[in-house]
Design a protein around this motif. Structure first.
Motif, PDB file in Angstrom:
ATOM      1  N   TYR A 164       0.832  -1.154  -0.064  1.00  0.00           N
ATOM      2  CA  TYR A 164      -0.121  -0.370   0.124  1.00  0.00           C
ATOM      3  C   TYR A 164       0.715   1.280  -0.327  1.00  0.00           C
ATOM      4  O   TYR A 164       0.861   1.571   1.036  1.00  0.00           O
ATOM      5  CB  TYR A 164      -1.089   0.122   1.505  1.00  0.00           C
ATOM      6  N   PRO A 165       1.735   1.707  -0.955  1.00  0.00           N
ATOM      7  CA  PRO A 165       2.350   2.849  -0.731  1.00  0.00           C
ATOM      8  C   PRO A 165       1.881   4.337  -0.582  1.00  0.00           C
ATOM      9  O   PRO A 165       1.142   4.161  -0.964  1.00  0.00           O
ATOM     10  CB  PRO A 165       2.859   2.592  -2.738  1.00  0.00           C
ATOM     11  N   ASP A 166       2.665   5.001  -0.028  1.00  0.00           N
ATOM     12  CA  ASP A 166       2.687   5.724   0.381  1.00  0.00           C
ATOM     13  C   ASP A 166       2.225   6.763  -0.694  1.00  0.00           C
ATOM     14  O   ASP A 166       0.834   7.873  -0.172  1.00  0.00           O
ATOM     15  CB  ASP A 166       3.990   6.658   0.804  1.00  0.00           C
ATOM     16  N   ARG A 167       2.750   7.015  -1.756  1.00  0.00           N
ATOM     17  CA  ARG A 167       2.384   8.068  -2.298  1.00  0.00           C
ATOM     18  C   ARG A 167       0.945   7.907  -2.417  1.00  0.00           C
ATOM     19  O   ARG A 167       0.106   8.502  -3.398  1.00  0.00           O
ATOM     20  CB  ARG A 167       2.908   7.762  -4.096  1.00  0.00           C
ATOM     21  N   TRP A 168       0.513   6.515  -2.856  1.00  0.00           N
ATOM     22  CA  TRP A 168      -1.423   6.136  -3.386  1.00  0.00           C
ATOM     23  C   TRP A 168      -2.423   6.039  -1.965  1.00  0.00           C
ATOM     24  O   TRP A 168      -2.643   6.593  -2.524  1.00  0.00           O
ATOM     25  CB  TRP A 168      -1.455   4.602  -3.752  1.00  0.00           C
ATOM     26  N   ARG A 169      -1.750   5.877  -0.503  1.00  0.00           N
ATOM     27  CA  ARG A 169      -1.928   6.880   0.880  1.00  0.00           C
ATOM     28  C   ARG A 169      -2.532   8.219   0.486  1.00  0.00           C
ATOM     29  O   ARG A 169      -3.124   8.615   0.456  1.00  0.00           O
ATOM     30  CB  ARG A 169      -1.166   5.784   1.863  1.00  0.00           C
ATOM     31  N   ASP A 170      -1.127   8.796   0.034  1.00  0.00           N
ATOM     32  CA  ASP A 170      -1.431  10.363   0.048  1.00  0.00           C
ATOM     33  C   ASP A 170      -1.869  10.982  -0.390  1.00  0.00           C
ATOM     34  O   ASP A 170      -3.051  11.943  -0.448  1.00  0.00           O
ATOM     35  CB  ASP A 170       0.041  10.665   0.187  1.00  0.00           C
ATOM     36  N   VAL A 271     -11.012   9.153  -7.432  1.00  0.00           N
ATOM     37  CA  VAL A 271      -9.532   7.940  -7.351  1.00  0.00           C
ATOM     38  C   VAL A 271      -9.274   8.081  -9.175  1.00  0.00           C
ATOM     39  O   VAL A 271      -8.407   7.488  -9.453  1.00  0.00           O
ATOM     40  CB  VAL A 271     -10.593   6.817  -7.238  1.00  0.00           C
ATOM     41  N   ALA A 272     -10.456   8.147 -10.385  1.00  0.00           N
ATOM     42  CA  ALA A 272      -9.982   7.931 -11.556  1.00  0.00           C
ATOM     43  C   ALA A 272      -9.036   9.413 -11.654  1.00  0.00           C
ATOM     44  O   ALA A 272      -7.909   8.689 -13.246  1.00  0.00           O
ATOM     45  CB  ALA A 272     -10.752   7.708 -11.928  1.00  0.00           C
ATOM     46  N   ALA A 273      -8.734  10.498 -11.320  1.00  0.00           N
ATOM     47  CA  ALA A 273      -8.552  11.067 -11.667  1.00  0.00           C
ATOM     48  C   ALA A 273      -6.734  10.833 -11.269  1.00  0.00           C
ATOM     49  O   ALA A 273      -5.768  10.973 -12.076  1.00  0.00           O
ATOM     50  CB  ALA A 273      -7.899  13.052 -11.811  1.00  0.00           C
ATOM     51  N   THR A 274      -7.009  10.479  -9.868  1.00  0.00           N
ATOM     52  CA  THR A 274      -5.261   9.511  -8.926  1.00  0.00           C
ATOM     53  C   THR A 274      -4.720   8.719  -9.535  1.00  0.00           C
ATOM     54  O   THR A 274      -3.817   8.990  -9.793  1.00  0.00           O
ATOM     55  CB  THR A 274      -5.796   9.340  -7.599  1.00  0.00           C
ATOM     56  N   ALA A 275      -5.935   8.004 -10.502  1.00  0.00           N
ATOM     57  CA  ALA A 275      -4.639   6.904 -11.260  1.00  0.00           C
ATOM     58  C   ALA A 275      -4.860   7.378 -12.706  1.00  0.00           C
ATOM     59  O   ALA A 275      -3.388   6.809 -12.685  1.00  0.00           O
ATOM     60  CB  ALA A 275      -5.667   5.749 -11.547  1.00  0.00           C
ATOM     61  N   ASN A 276      -4.934   8.234 -13.362  1.00  0.00           N
ATOM     62  CA  ASN A 276      -4.086   9.312 -14.289  1.00  0.00           C
ATOM     63  C   ASN A 276      -3.070   9.787 -13.769  1.00  0.00           C
ATOM     64  O   ASN A 276      -1.655   8.912 -14.784  1.00  0.00           O
ATOM     65  CB  ASN A 276      -5.674  10.374 -14.730  1.00  0.00           C
ATOM     66  N   MET A 277      -2.486  10.046 -12.793  1.00  0.00           N
ATOM     67  CA  MET A 277      -1.391  10.821 -12.080  1.00  0.00           C
ATOM     68  C   MET A 277      -0.713   9.508 -11.940  1.00  0.00           C
ATOM     69  O   MET A 277       0.217   9.973 -12.614  1.00  0.00           O
ATOM     70  CB  MET A 277      -2.175  11.820 -11.021  1.00  0.00           C
ATOM     71  N   LEU A 278      -1.039   8.683 -11.334  1.00  0.00           N
ATOM     72  CA  LEU A 278       0.323   7.940 -10.365  1.00  0.00           C
ATOM     73  C   LEU A 278       0.908   6.920 -11.346  1.00  0.00           C
ATOM     74  O   LEU A 278       1.000   5.991 -11.177  1.00  0.00           O
ATOM     75  CB  LEU A 278      -0.541   7.404  -9.171  1.00  0.00           C
ATOM     76  N   LEU A 279      -0.654   6.752 -12.095  1.00  0.00           N
ATOM     77  CA  LEU A 279       0.175   5.275 -13.029  1.00  0.00           C
ATOM     78  C   LEU A 279       0.857   5.813 -14.683  1.00  0.00           C
ATOM     79  O   LEU A 279       0.665   6.445 -14.937  1.00  0.00           O
ATOM     80  CB  LEU A 279      -1.037   4.887 -14.014  1.00  0.00           C
TER      81      LEU A 279
END
Ligand code: HPA
Length: 279
Positions: A164-170, A271-279
């Motif tokens: 559960y990586p920090d960047r996803w949790r943040d 959540v979709a926007a977060t995935a776009n940013m982190l993936l």
């Protein structure tokens, strides 16, 4: 029964059926457990494919778990939604409960965000609070990676730290309203279906768990093994410590989670926007 030796081929077959019905896989899948289905209600979706229509996938039988896979159109792009999940207390093996994760990996999904209900062990928690999972304690006797052949360049001796990586949790915390009561914590995953005795709740607390539930950890292990990025949030549907009493019923769990999730409008788009940013 889904055999470990067959799981990769079965996932390819199921993924190709879903691709035909729902199109290309969105980058991120969300799993909506007990009471969380309200999150998807505000978005347009494609047709939903019921679990029993997907080759190799078992049927969902628990109230509040519809057992369907669909894509929803959010303002930040499409999101794959699994409405309901499978549990080992329904008689399924750990591998069968995690088979959706194999399917998503085969289909091309790259991240898995899980929502579930849990009992609070940290005495600070109140019913309706949210907890972002920082780590887990896996207490099922049955690990989804049992007996898997070392295929497709994967090893079952997979590392479990940093699931559960920090960047996803943040980023997930940033998706929640500032006023939401939300802590990070350790999730103990038990097979259920009985809720904990007072002594079990105390033991889990002493072991370092902040919340206890009947899912999430096996799926996170499967996701890690299959190379998907993972994060998870649970809603505290009842508190076990200091009261040491389980929820009065599954209905209480559904109502409390549904009420809390109802205060998070637009969450799937974030959540979709977060995935776009982190993936
Ligand atoms: N224990 C285990 N699982 C749960 C609980 C609980 O108290 N509440 C919701 N899921």
């Amino acid at each position: 029964m889904l055999l470990p030796v067959e799981v990769n081929a079965a996932a390819r077959e199921a993924a190709s059926m879903l691709r035909e019905r729902l199109g290309e896989a969105p980058p991120c899948a969300v799993v909506l457990g007990s009471g969380w289905d309200v999150l998807a209600a505000e978005y347009d979706s494609t047709e939903a494919v019921d679990f029993h229509e997907v080759p190799g996938l078992c049927e969902a039988g628990v109230e509040g778990h519809r057992g369907a896979i669909k894509t929803v159109a959010t303002g930040a792009g499409p999101l794959l939604v699994q409405d309901g999940r499978l549990h080992c207390y329904e008689g399924y093996t750990s591998l069968e409960t995690c088979f959706p994760v194999w399917i998503y990996a085969s289909w091309g999904v790259r991240a898995l965000v899980m929502f579930s209900a849990a009992g609070g062990l940290n005495p600070v928690y109140l019913p309706g609070d949210l907890m972002i999972v920082r780590d887990h304690i896996m207490l099922w006797g049955n690990n989804p990676l049992f007996h898997l052949p070392d295929e497709e360049g994967r090893s079952r001796f997979t590392a479990s730290h940093g699931l559960y990586p920090d960047r996803w949790r943040d980023a997930l915390r940033g998706c929640l309203p500032a006023e939401a009561r939300c802590e990070e914590g350790v999730y103990a995953s038990v097979p259920g279906p009985s809720y904990e005795t007072g002594a079990e709740a105390q033991m889990l607390r002493i072991a370092g768990a902040d919340a206890v539930g009947m899912s999430t950890a096996p799926e996170a292990l499967a996701a890690g093994y299959l190379g998907l990025q993972t994060c998870a949030v649970c809603c505290i549907s009842n508190v076990l410590v200091p009261y040491s009493g389980g929820p009065q019923s599954h209905e209480v769990v559904l109502t409390t989670v549904g009420r809390s999730a109802g205060r998070l409008p637009g969450l799937l788009e974030k959540v979709a926007a977060t995935a776009n940013m982190l993936l």
